[in-house]
Scaffold this motif. Structure first.
Motif, PDB file in Angstrom:
ATOM      1  N   MET A   1       0.821  -1.213   0.000  1.00  0.00           N
ATOM      2  CA  MET A   1       0.000   0.000   0.000  1.00  0.00           C
ATOM      3  C   MET A   1       0.852   1.259   0.000  1.00  0.00           C
ATOM      4  N   ALA A   2       1.835   1.259   0.925  1.00  0.00           N
ATOM      5  CA  ALA A   2       2.648   2.459   1.067  1.00  0.00           C
ATOM      6  C   ALA A   2       3.346   2.820  -0.228  1.00  0.00           C
ATOM      7  N   VAL A   3       3.765   1.802  -0.958  1.00  0.00           N
ATOM      8  CA  VAL A   3       4.499   2.037  -2.204  1.00  0.00           C
ATOM      9  C   VAL A   3       3.634   2.779  -3.212  1.00  0.00           C
ATOM     10  N   ASP A   4       2.340   2.455  -3.193  1.00  0.00           N
ATOM     11  CA  ASP A   4       1.460   3.043  -4.198  1.00  0.00           C
ATOM     12  C   ASP A   4       0.821   4.355  -3.743  1.00  0.00           C
ATOM     13  N   SER A   5       1.071   4.729  -2.458  1.00  0.00           N
ATOM     14  CA  SER A   5       0.358   5.918  -1.961  1.00  0.00           C
ATOM     15  C   SER A   5       0.944   7.191  -2.580  1.00  0.00           C
ATOM     16  N   LYS A   6       0.076   8.150  -2.759  1.00  0.00           N
ATOM     17  CA  LYS A   6       0.505   9.403  -3.370  1.00  0.00           C
ATOM     18  C   LYS A   6      -0.144  10.541  -2.570  1.00  0.00           C
ATOM     19  N   THR A   7       0.656  11.495  -2.174  1.00  0.00           N
ATOM     20  CA  THR A   7       0.103  12.607  -1.400  1.00  0.00           C
ATOM     21  C   THR A   7      -0.701  13.519  -2.321  1.00  0.00           C
ATOM     22  N   ILE A   8      -1.980  13.694  -1.996  1.00  0.00           N
ATOM     23  CA  ILE A   8      -2.780  14.598  -2.823  1.00  0.00           C
ATOM     24  C   ILE A   8      -3.237  15.827  -2.033  1.00  0.00           C
ATOM     25  N   PHE A   9      -2.959  15.831  -0.748  1.00  0.00           N
ATOM     26  CA  PHE A   9      -3.339  17.003   0.054  1.00  0.00           C
ATOM     27  C   PHE A   9      -2.419  17.080   1.266  1.00  0.00           C
ATOM     28  N   ASP A  10      -1.798  18.209   1.483  1.00  0.00           N
ATOM     29  CA  ASP A  10      -0.870  18.330   2.614  1.00  0.00           C
ATOM     30  C   ASP A  10      -0.879  19.768   3.128  1.00  0.00           C
ATOM     31  N   ARG A  11      -0.214  19.957   4.216  1.00  0.00           N
ATOM     32  CA  ARG A  11      -0.081  21.292   4.769  1.00  0.00           C
ATOM     33  C   ARG A  11       0.904  22.092   3.912  1.00  0.00           C
ATOM     34  N   PRO A  12       0.595  23.329   3.564  1.00  0.00           N
ATOM     35  CA  PRO A  12       1.573  24.122   2.805  1.00  0.00           C
ATOM     36  C   PRO A  12       2.848  24.321   3.639  1.00  0.00           C
ATOM     37  N   VAL A  13       3.982  24.409   2.972  1.00  0.00           N
ATOM     38  CA  VAL A  13       5.245  24.610   3.694  1.00  0.00           C
ATOM     39  C   VAL A  13       5.225  25.945   4.432  1.00  0.00           C
ATOM     40  N   ALA A  14       4.576  26.929   3.850  1.00  0.00           N
ATOM     41  CA  ALA A  14       4.560  28.267   4.460  1.00  0.00           C
ATOM     42  C   ALA A  14       3.633  28.358   5.680  1.00  0.00           C
ATOM     43  N   LEU A  15       2.964  27.276   5.991  1.00  0.00           N
ATOM     44  CA  LEU A  15       2.087  27.270   7.178  1.00  0.00           C
ATOM     45  C   LEU A  15       2.692  26.297   8.191  1.00  0.00           C
ATOM     46  N   ARG A  16       2.943  26.770   9.394  1.00  0.00           N
ATOM     47  CA  ARG A  16       3.582  25.915  10.402  1.00  0.00           C
ATOM     48  C   ARG A  16       2.626  24.831  10.897  1.00  0.00           C
ATOM     49  N   ASP A  17       3.204  23.755  11.377  1.00  0.00           N
ATOM     50  CA  ASP A  17       2.422  22.647  11.909  1.00  0.00           C
ATOM     51  C   ASP A  17       2.120  22.930  13.377  1.00  0.00           C
ATOM     52  N   VAL A  18       1.239  23.886  13.607  1.00  0.00           N
ATOM     53  CA  VAL A  18       0.891  24.251  14.992  1.00  0.00           C
ATOM     54  C   VAL A  18      -0.627  24.420  15.089  1.00  0.00           C
ATOM     55  N   VAL A  19      -1.128  24.365  16.326  1.00  0.00           N
ATOM     56  CA  VAL A  19      -2.557  24.581  16.555  1.00  0.00           C
ATOM     57  C   VAL A  19      -2.770  26.085  16.710  1.00  0.00           C
ATOM     58  N   THR A  20      -3.753  26.637  16.006  1.00  0.00           N
ATOM     59  CA  THR A  20      -3.998  28.079  16.120  1.00  0.00           C
ATOM     60  C   THR A  20      -4.933  28.362  17.298  1.00  0.00           C
ATOM     61  N   HIS A  21      -5.028  29.629  17.658  1.00  0.00           N
ATOM     62  CA  HIS A  21      -5.892  30.009  18.787  1.00  0.00           C
ATOM     63  C   HIS A  21      -7.271  30.439  18.298  1.00  0.00           C
ATOM     64  N   TYR A  22      -7.529  30.353  16.981  1.00  0.00           N
ATOM     65  CA  TYR A  22      -8.789  30.873  16.454  1.00  0.00           C
ATOM     66  C   TYR A  22      -9.983  30.045  16.929  1.00  0.00           C
ATOM     67  N   CYS A  23     -11.135  30.694  17.051  1.00  0.00           N
ATOM     68  CA  CYS A  23     -12.350  30.027  17.556  1.00  0.00           C
ATOM     69  C   CYS A  23     -12.878  29.030  16.513  1.00  0.00           C
ATOM     70  N   PRO A  24     -13.640  28.066  16.946  1.00  0.00           N
ATOM     71  CA  PRO A  24     -14.294  27.166  15.990  1.00  0.00           C
ATOM     72  C   PRO A  24     -15.204  27.980  15.054  1.00  0.00           C
ATOM     73  N   GLY A  25     -15.128  27.685  13.770  1.00  0.00           N
ATOM     74  CA  GLY A  25     -16.006  28.368  12.820  1.00  0.00           C
ATOM     75  C   GLY A  25     -15.449  29.667  12.279  1.00  0.00           C
ATOM     76  N   CYS A  26     -14.332  30.113  12.805  1.00  0.00           N
ATOM     77  CA  CYS A  26     -13.675  31.333  12.299  1.00  0.00           C
ATOM     78  C   CYS A  26     -12.974  30.978  11.000  1.00  0.00           C
ATOM     79  N   THR A  27     -12.994  31.864  10.020  1.00  0.00           N
ATOM     80  CA  THR A  27     -12.376  31.532   8.734  1.00  0.00           C
ATOM     81  C   THR A  27     -10.953  32.081   8.573  1.00  0.00           C
ATOM     82  N   HIS A  28     -10.367  32.616   9.652  1.00  0.00           N
ATOM     83  CA  HIS A  28      -8.954  33.032   9.569  1.00  0.00           C
ATOM     84  C   HIS A  28      -8.085  31.866   9.091  1.00  0.00           C
TER      85      HIS A  28
END
Lengths: 187, 364, 254
Positions: C1-28
């Motif tokens: 499976m792993a061999v055939d997997s292809k990333t089709i959606f990921d976090r942009p490099v310019a966006l850090r892998d952190v949790v934001t403080h924005y409220c649920p439903g906010c579109t920031h």
């Protein structure tokens, strides 16, 4: 001379600030300490414009000069304001083209220079300030004529005709100063 | 280089370029507008950036953004304009950014007038903006010194990564004197701005230039980092000058900027009349030359200290603090653009001397 | 499976892998992502400096993985001006809310736009002050309830809400101004196009660019994320019409 202070005063456009600056440049040229202190108040827009030049052999202290040794006055309001402030034993140079009174002070010398008339006659009305400057240098010898001529050449008169008029104005001023003071010395 | 006759404002502008200033942001205000006029021509000749902003508020924040690039940048203004700049100055201090701010002071408060004053002493020296910070403050008394100190300001701003101010009264900006620029600008080595400036996160972590620390421990830590720099300034950046200080002085005058020159003339004239007075002139107003004043003021022959200002007993508070009550500190000053004359200074000295004679008579 | 997997959606490099403080439903968060994607796709991240405002997105410097400056309230366009003028080779963007840009910072944005400063403004309009807890903003709609107009905004007392895109489009200089929204997938795709276009124009050193993004604030609007999306669709777009208000035109002869 350890320090000499002179105030140039008139209205805007008479070359008051320029006359002072030429003198200051000449002072630097002769390795003296100089300060050129302008009036910069609301009065620089329309009223009396004046500047004071200090030329000194030693470090210049106060730029506030309440009583200069000399006042060169170019119009009547300046005459009224600055003539009483000149130090006793000092000098007043009056542009007699525009000022029809003379001082009643007996403790100062007074030189009358019809600066506008001389300038018009020479063909450059704007050069009146240089005639007064010539009278000042002639009377006091604060800087030499050679120096001021060099400065005028470098700083303002690039055209030969203009330069010659300015030299002529300097000379006319000087002659008047010597004549006035000489007469006085004789009398 | 030969001496040239220059207006203080123009000399300051030229000095900034020679100290490596690459960016200048401004808003017109009397009596310092000649700096802007001069640089509007000169900046492009040296390949730098000249920009007239829409307000002093915007200009100081442009300076903030420009300083974040690590390049040498500065602004000039006069009292009411400097008030508007305090926001960005506080932020720049908090974010540890180097910037030079020159205040050619006019009389206040409010719109005040346009004539020379020293009434922004508190604003410059005691903070001006909000928060626990200081700006390094220098005060020239001649056009030549304005040149020298302007150049020094750029070095110190980089050395401490902190806003540095030079305050001169309107007289310093408007008068012309002979000045000489050094052939080349030399300064002690400094850390490269590449170590802290925002230059793009290429082959390094992204950098954040900020003064916001919501965690109080983090904020206190930042304040302590700043405080350490201010302590270093106190050790290394005190500058002052004395004039005719001798064992014959009974009175020590303390004055800075143009006021100090006026006092010099008064002291020369007093000396000619057989009255010996010394002058102490702080050049750095923050850090204030406290130890130096204390030493001069507490010499045996000094009976009292006279602080003279073109403001209402502002620097006097620092003089009193420095002298710690060990000598009486008197004050004389004029405000609103009125500059005390040498005659007024002499009168104050004579008053003080006769009062003293009077009181010693009483004692005997 | 792993061999055939292809990333089709990921976090942009310019966006850090952190949790934001924005409220649920906010579109920031969505807007952050669109900006980051644009920077990634155009290869600009390593020469970008952002300017954070004061408001809910004050901490956005912790979420974008680019150099950042944190500006005083409303002054982001002035910081961006100073920065970009000193380093024209850098990509600079301000990220500002409605209180920051259209109230306290109105002077700075108008003049930066009018000088044609070559940076990009992402203007997030959610018709309310979020961070301070739901006060009236210059973009608060007529009749909208906030903590400082609890009976609803009375426009006879406070004036009509400011339409920033229209206002700035009245200036001659600015090159590209568009209003978008991010409350539906279709709108998000449009918003992405506009943001990418703005950064492309900046990259090519063309003009001042501003994208106004209508955004939700369920917490301070007092509704659920779902209701907030509906409220935006029904009320905000009517007063703040979407579209391109000013499009870049190559000067003649270039």
């Amino acid at each position: 001379m350890s320090q000499y202070e002179v105030t140039f005063a008139g209205f805007g456009g008479q070359g008051i600030m320029t006359a002072g600056q030429l003198l200051a440049y000449a002072g630097i040229e002769e390795d003296k300490q100089v300060a050129w202190i302008p009036s910069y108040g609301p009065e620089m827009r329309g009223g009396t414009a004046y500047c004071t030049v200090v030329i000194s052999d030693i470090r210049i202290g106060s730029p506030i000069i309440s009583n200069p040794q000399c006042a060169c006055v170019f119009n009547r309001p300046s005459f009224d304001k600055f003539t009483p402030l000149v130090k006793s034993g000092g000098l007043v140079i009056v542009n007699s083209s525009l000022i029809d009174v003379t001082t009643d002070r007996t403790d100062v010398d007074e030189i009358l220079v019809p600066a506008n008339e001389i300038a018009m006659k020479a063909g450059n009305a704007k050069a009146a300030n240089v005639a007064v400057l010539g009278a000042f240098i002639g009377a006091t010898g604060v800087v030499s004529f050679d120096t001021i001529k060099r400065i005028i050449k470098v700083k303002m008169a690039h055209k030969k005709a203009v330069l010659e008029i300015n030299y002529h104005m300097l000379d006319e001023g000087r002659k008047l100063a010597l004549k006035t003071l000489g007469k006085k010395a004789k009398g | 280089m030969a001496k040239v006759l220059m207006k203080g404002n123009e000399a300051i502008a030229e000095a900034a370029l020679r100290a490596g200033a690459e960016g200048y942001f401004c808003y017109p205000i009397t009596p310092q507008t000649e700096v802007a006029e001069y640089l509007s021509k000169r900046m492009s000749e040296v390949g730098g950036m000249f920009l007239q902003g829409e307000s002093e508020l915007a200009v100081a924040n442009m300076l903030f953004g420009a300083a974040s690039t690590g390049k040498r940048v500065f602004t000039t203004s006069s009292s009411p304009g400097i008030s508007l700049m305090q926001e960005a100055i506080s932020y720049m201090a908090g974010a540890e950014l180097p910037a030079v701010i020159i205040n050619i002071m006019r009389g206040g408060p409010g719109l005040g007038g346009i004539l020379p004053a020293q009434a922004d002493y508190f604003q410059a020296v005691k903070g001006g903006g909000h928060g626990d910070y200081r700006t390094l403050v220098l005060a020239p008394s001649t056009v030549q010194e304005a040149v020298d100190l302007t150049m020094l300001c750029f070095h110190l701003a980089q050395k401490y990564r902190n806003p540095v101010m030079m305050i001169g009264d309107g007289m310093i900006g408007q008068m012309m004197e002979a000045v000489e620029f050094p052939e080349s600008y030399e300064e002690p080595p400094l850390p490269s701005p590449d170590e802290w400036a925002a230059t793009g996160a290429r082959n390094r972590k992204a950098r954040i230039i900020k003064s916001l620390f919501l965690d109080p421990v983090g904020l206190e830590n930042n304040v302590l980092i700043l405080e350490k720099k201010y302590q270093q300034m106190i050790r290394e950046e005190v500058r002052c000058e004395s004039y005719k200080i001798s064992a014959k002085n009974k009175i020590l005058i303390v004055a800075y900027g143009t006021m100090a020159r006026i006092c010099q003339t008064a002291i020369d004239e007093l000396e000619a009349d057989g009255v010996s007075v010394g002058l102490f002139r702080p050049i750095s107003l923050y850090p204030f030359p406290e130890k130096e004043i204390l030493r001069e003021a507490t010499r045996k022959n000094i009976k009292s200290v006279l602080t003279i200002e073109m403001s209402m007993a502002q620097m006097m508070e620092d003089v009193e603090r420095a002298i710690q009550g060990r000598r009486p500190v008197h004050f004389y000053g004029r405000s609103g653009g009125i500059v005390p004359t040498p005659e007024e200074v002499k009168e104050q000295v004579h008053k003080l001397l006769s009062a003293k004679r009077h009181s010693s008579k009483k004692k005997s | 499976m792993a061999v055939d997997s292809k990333t089709i959606f990921d976090r942009p490099v310019a966006l850090r892998d952190v949790v934001t403080h924005y409220c649920p439903g906010c579109t920031h968060g969505v807007i952050h992502r669109l900006v980051s994607e644009a920077l990634d796709e155009l290869g600009l991240r390593e020469r970008t400096c952002g300017v954070a405002p004061v408001g809910c997105s004050v901490l956005c410097y912790n979420y974008f993985d680019t150099d950042f400056m944190e500006a005083p309230h409303g002054r982001a366009p002035a910081l961006a001006t100073g920065f970009k003028r000193m380093r024209p080779e850098m990509i600079v963007f301000t990220y500002q809310g409605d209180g920051d840009l259209a109230s306290i910072g109105m002077g700075e944005i108008v003049h930066a736009a009018n000088r044609g400063e070559k940076f990009t403004t992402i203007f997030v309009n959610n018709a309310i002050y979020g961070m301070t807890g739901g006060q009236m903003a210059p973009t608060t709609l007529s009749g909208q309830i906030t903590t400082t107009c609890p009976a609803g905004r009375d426009t006879s007392h406070t004036g009509q809400p400011i339409r920033v895109a229209e206002l700035l489009s009245a200036l001659v200089t600015p090159g590209y101004i568009e209003r978008v929204a991010v409350h539906t997938p279709a709108h998000i795709l449009n918003a992405k196009k506009a943001i990418r276009k703005a950064f492309t124009l900046q990259r090519d050193n063309k003009c001042y660019t501003l994208v106004e993004v209508l955004s939700t604030c369920p917490t301070n609007w007092g509704n659920t994320p779902g209701e907030a999306v509906e409220w935006l669709d029904e009320n905000m777009i009517k007063y703040f019409p979407l579209g391109c208000y000013k499009d870049y035109v190559e000067p003649e002869g270039s």
